[in-house]
Design an enzyme around this catalytic site. Structure first.
Site, mmCIF file in Angstrom:
data_model
loop_
_atom_site.group_PDB
_atom_site.id
_atom_site.type_symbol
_atom_site.label_atom_id
_atom_site.label_comp_id
_atom_site.label_asym_id
_atom_site.label_seq_id
_atom_site.Cartn_x
_atom_site.Cartn_y
_atom_site.Cartn_z
ATOM 1 N N LYS A 53 32.604 18.405 53.906
ATOM 2 C CA LYS A 53 31.944 17.881 55.125
ATOM 3 C C LYS A 53 31.134 18.954 55.855
ATOM 4 O O LYS A 53 29.964 18.746 56.162
ATOM 5 C CB LYS A 53 32.989 17.289 56.100
ATOM 6 C CG LYS A 53 33.764 16.107 55.547
ATOM 7 C CD LYS A 53 34.716 15.535 56.582
ATOM 8 C CE LYS A 53 35.792 16.500 57.063
ATOM 9 N NZ LYS A 53 36.681 17.019 55.991
ATOM 10 N N SER A 121 38.447 12.219 60.227
ATOM 11 C CA SER A 121 38.481 10.836 60.742
ATOM 12 C C SER A 121 39.165 9.902 59.739
ATOM 13 O O SER A 121 38.514 9.028 59.170
ATOM 14 C CB SER A 121 37.085 10.343 61.124
ATOM 15 O OG SER A 121 36.078 10.722 60.219
HETATM 16 S S1 ADX Z 1 40.672 14.611 62.463
HETATM 17 O O1 ADX Z 1 41.745 14.023 61.631
HETATM 18 O O2 ADX Z 1 40.998 14.608 63.892
HETATM 19 O O3 ADX Z 1 39.364 13.995 62.184
HETATM 20 P P1 ADX Z 1 39.432 17.180 62.287
HETATM 21 O O4 ADX Z 1 38.304 16.918 61.340
HETATM 22 O O5 ADX Z 1 39.136 17.255 63.746
HETATM 23 O O6 ADX Z 1 40.616 16.132 61.983
HETATM 24 O O7 ADX Z 1 40.118 18.577 61.908
HETATM 25 C C1 ADX Z 1 40.458 18.811 60.584
HETATM 26 C C2 ADX Z 1 40.527 20.306 60.308
HETATM 27 O O8 ADX Z 1 41.643 20.856 60.973
HETATM 28 C C3 ADX Z 1 40.758 20.523 58.824
HETATM 29 O O9 ADX Z 1 39.529 20.778 58.161
HETATM 30 C C4 ADX Z 1 41.655 21.722 58.782
HETATM 31 O O10 ADX Z 1 40.865 22.892 58.774
HETATM 32 C C5 ADX Z 1 42.380 21.698 60.102
HETATM 33 N N1 ADX Z 1 43.779 21.192 60.075
HETATM 34 C C6 ADX Z 1 44.834 21.847 60.585
HETATM 35 N N2 ADX Z 1 45.957 21.124 60.489
HETATM 36 C C7 ADX Z 1 45.614 19.945 59.890
HETATM 37 C C8 ADX Z 1 46.338 18.780 59.526
HETATM 38 N N3 ADX Z 1 47.656 18.659 59.753
HETATM 39 N N4 ADX Z 1 45.679 17.757 58.913
HETATM 40 C C9 ADX Z 1 44.363 17.872 58.681
HETATM 41 N N5 ADX Z 1 43.603 18.955 59.009
HETATM 42 C C10 ADX Z 1 44.219 19.986 59.611
#
Ligand code: ADX
Length: 208
Positions: A53, A121
């Site tokens: 992404k 997301s």
């Molecule tokens: S989202 O689920 O709320 O859309 P977002 O894209 O902001 O997630 O953040 C994801 C990023 O946070 C990942 O690329 C990774 O680097 C980090 N991260 C840390 N902990 C987690 C977790 N438990 N699950 C997914 N991503 C995580």
């Protein structure tokens, strides 16, 4: 009294502002589009950690800027350094994260910018909310459908390794769900295409 069982400020259903009025600008979205010579839209990238992404978002931004478009990336890791620094990875926090990003993307679109978002997301309902906030006509949901095995083998931040060692909980695709989009505008497998090809597909979609 402080009620600590819920966080009302994070709950869409509970937090409804009252005694506020909407003020209409004298400048329309069309006025800004005419000035900037571009129609604004949001390219909403969704996919597992390691699916590409951020890489695609920033390369797409570079290419669009080079062709004279005003464009801005909202990136998951970056936004979690600031706007969403108070949020973790529970379902509730991810929903709030996506709601904030969708509202920011809408504001940027209203201001005339093309927006690229790069957030896992993972929940269908949250992406539907984002589509609703931003507007169906301006929302290009792009699923980076790269297999989890490929994402884990790339492991650019060493997070999958940490998950396997048990030091990260609720990790998308392993210990938390990823609900794949049913009818995205675009689907790109970054293990079968180069970054350049992937970006070109999105640019083509934007032009159509
Ligand atoms: S989202 O689920 O709320 O859309 P977002 O894209 O902001 O997630 O953040 C994801 C990023 O946070 C990942 O690329 C990774 O680097 C980090 N991260 C840390 N902990 C987690 C977790 N438990 N699950 C997914 N991503 C995580």
């Amino acid at each position: 009294m402080v009620h600590d069982a819920v966080k009302p400020e994070l709950d869409l259903k509970l937090h409804v502002s009252t005694d506020v009025a909407w003020h209409t600008s004298k400048v329309s979205r069309a006025d800004r589009a005419a000035m900037l010579h571009q129609e604004s839209a949001t390219v909403w990238l969704t996919g597992l950690s390691g699916s590409g992404k951020s890489t695609i978002a920033f390369e797409l931004e570079r290419r669009l800027m080079a062709s004279g478009r005003l464009v801005f990336v909202l990136d998951g890791d970056n936004i979690r350094h600031g706007l969403s620094r108070d949020l973790g990875f529970s379902h509730e926090d991810r929903t709030e994260n996506i709601r904030r990003i969708a509202e920011v993307a809408k504001l940027f679109n209203d201001a005339g910018l093309l927006v690229i978002t790069a957030f896992i997301s993972p929940y269908q309902e949250d992406r539907a909310m984002a589509r609703q906030i931003i507007g169906d006509a301006h929302f290009i949901e792009t699923h980076l459908c790269t297999d989890i095995q490929v994402c884990e083998s790339r492991d650019p931040k060493g997070l999958y390794k940490k998950v396997r060692e048990g030091s990260i909980a609720e990790f998308t695709g392993i210990t938390a769900p990823y609900e794949a989009p049913v009818g995205p505008e675009l689907r790109i497998d970054t293990s079968r295409m180069t970054i350049e090809e992937s970006v070109s597909e999105i640019i083509q979609k934007l032009a159509s």
